[in-house]
Design a protein around this motif. Structure first.
Motif, short mmCIF file in Angstrom:
data_model
loop_
_atom_site.label_atom_id
_atom_site.label_comp_id
_atom_site.label_asym_id
_atom_site.label_seq_id
_atom_site.Cartn_x
_atom_site.Cartn_y
_atom_site.Cartn_z
N ARG A 20 0.84 -1.19 0.00
CA ARG A 20 0.00 0.00 0.00
C ARG A 20 0.88 1.25 0.00
NH1 ARG A 20 -5.24 -0.83 0.77
NH2 ARG A 20 -5.58 1.35 1.28
N ASP A 21 0.49 2.21 -0.83
CA ASP A 21 1.17 3.51 -0.86
C ASP A 21 0.14 4.54 -1.32
OD1 ASP A 21 3.14 5.38 -0.57
OD2 ASP A 21 4.48 4.55 -2.10
N ASP A 22 0.53 5.80 -1.33
CA ASP A 22 -0.41 6.88 -1.61
C ASP A 22 -0.21 7.52 -2.97
OD1 ASP A 22 -1.77 6.64 0.83
OD2 ASP A 22 -0.24 7.83 1.87
N THR A 38 1.50 -2.15 -10.56
CA THR A 38 0.40 -2.86 -9.91
C THR A 38 -0.41 -1.83 -9.12
OG1 THR A 38 -0.20 -4.76 -8.52
CG2 THR A 38 1.73 -3.48 -7.83
N PHE A 39 -1.43 -2.31 -8.42
CA PHE A 39 -2.29 -1.45 -7.62
C PHE A 39 -2.20 -1.86 -6.16
CE2 PHE A 39 -3.91 -1.53 -11.90
CZ PHE A 39 -4.13 -0.18 -12.16
N ASN A 40 -2.64 -0.99 -5.27
CA ASN A 40 -2.59 -1.32 -3.83
C ASN A 40 -3.18 -2.70 -3.58
OD1 ASN A 40 -1.31 1.02 -3.15
ND2 ASN A 40 -2.98 1.87 -1.93
N ASN A 41 -2.51 -3.43 -2.69
CA ASN A 41 -2.86 -4.81 -2.35
C ASN A 41 -2.70 -5.76 -3.54
OD1 ASN A 41 -5.12 -3.11 -0.45
ND2 ASN A 41 -3.80 -4.61 0.57
N LEU A 42 -1.83 -5.39 -4.48
CA LEU A 42 -1.56 -6.20 -5.68
C LEU A 42 -2.84 -6.51 -6.43
CD1 LEU A 42 1.06 -8.83 -4.39
CD2 LEU A 42 1.45 -6.52 -5.27
N ASP A 43 -3.82 -5.62 -6.35
CA ASP A 43 -5.15 -5.88 -6.89
C ASP A 43 -5.22 -5.55 -8.38
OD1 ASP A 43 -7.76 -6.66 -6.95
OD2 ASP A 43 -8.55 -4.85 -5.98
N GLY A 44 -4.47 -6.32 -9.17
CA GLY A 44 -4.47 -6.16 -10.62
C GLY A 44 -3.13 -5.72 -11.16
N THR A 71 -1.17 3.12 -6.19
CA THR A 71 -0.21 2.07 -6.52
C THR A 71 0.93 2.02 -5.51
OG1 THR A 71 1.40 1.32 -8.17
CG2 THR A 71 1.01 3.70 -8.06
N PRO A 72 1.40 0.81 -5.16
CA PRO A 72 2.61 0.68 -4.34
C PRO A 72 3.87 0.59 -5.19
CG PRO A 72 1.62 -1.46 -4.58
CD PRO A 72 0.75 -0.50 -5.35
N PHE A 73 3.69 0.36 -6.51
CA PHE A 73 4.86 0.25 -7.40
C PHE A 73 4.43 0.42 -8.85
CE2 PHE A 73 7.66 -2.12 -10.22
CZ PHE A 73 8.87 -1.52 -9.91
#
Length: 233
Positions: A20-22, A38-44, A71-73
């Protein structure tokens, strides 16, 4: 003015399970019109092409994303073609890998790579939504595979030099989306028939370091190269 490569967070944070990131899609769009992540919580799986951002869900189906998603990355750039190549004959996956190695003027630079064309086959994966603190190499163990046959589409990705494995995925890292922008995922294998290839070389990179408590208090002791090999390949 030369554009720079933007990386929203070092990959070592993702390897530790900090999902998780902002950083929002709205922010990413200011940094680039082309990229993956990817998206927060690797959700996609994320793919961006020509300024449009898409989320590829666990089944590999594509949806456009709102600017407020986080996104966290992610790795993005304002894509500008600096070199063009063509793969004009069908290739096996090992032969495709050998052709990729011959594309780059130097292994020690960053590159954005866009390939568009037809494929005899493409194998992609997506991972399920994952809560924080499960290492990435474990999360990808639950990945879901999707296979495409005789498909037209795009490979969007980057080459990262081997000497920065804690910053980004070393080597080649691609996401695939079909020509209708309806489905895709993180590329595992492909057999191209014909590809038009465009490359951009980067001499500078911008990296944002997370401000989360998890990141600020972490001790990064994992072997990034080994964990990425398990998670990404």
């Amino acid at each position: 003015m030369r554009s720079s490569l933007y990386i929203s967070s070092p990959i070592n944070a993702l390897l530790e399970g900090f999902y998780r990131d902002d950083i929002t899609i709205k922010t990413l769009k200011k940094k680039g019109d082309f990229g993956i992540g990817t998206f927060n919580n690797l959700d996609g799986e994320m793919i961006a092409l020509n300024g449009s951002f898409f989320r590829l869900d666990l089944d590999g189906n594509s949806q456009p994303v709102s600017g407020g998603m986080k996104t966290p990355f992610a790795t993005v750039c304002h894509f500008r073609t600096m070199m063009a190549e063509e793969m004009a004959t069908p290739l096996s996956y090992p032969a495709f890998g050998q052709q990729l190695k011959q594309l780059l003027p130097s292994d020690n630079m960053f590159y954005a790579i866009h390939m568009e064309g037809r494929f005899r086959s493409v194998e992609t994966r997506s991972v399920p939504r994952t809560e924080n603190y499960q290492p990435l190499s474990q999360a990808t163990g639950q990945q879901k595979i999707r296979n495409f046959k005789n498909v037209a589409g795009h490979l969007v990705g980057f080459y990262t030099p081997a000497f920065v494995p804690s910053v980004n995925v070393p080597g080649y890292h691609f996401h695939f989306i079909d020509s209708g922008f309806s489905a895709g995922g993180h590329l595992l294998r492909c057999e191209p028939e014909h590809l038009d290839i465009r490359l951009q070389i980067f001499f500078t990179m911008e990296l944002t370091l997370p401000k989360t408590l998890d990141y600020l208090t972490a001790s990064f002791t994992r072997d990034a190269r080994e964990d990425l090999e398990k998670a990404e390949r």
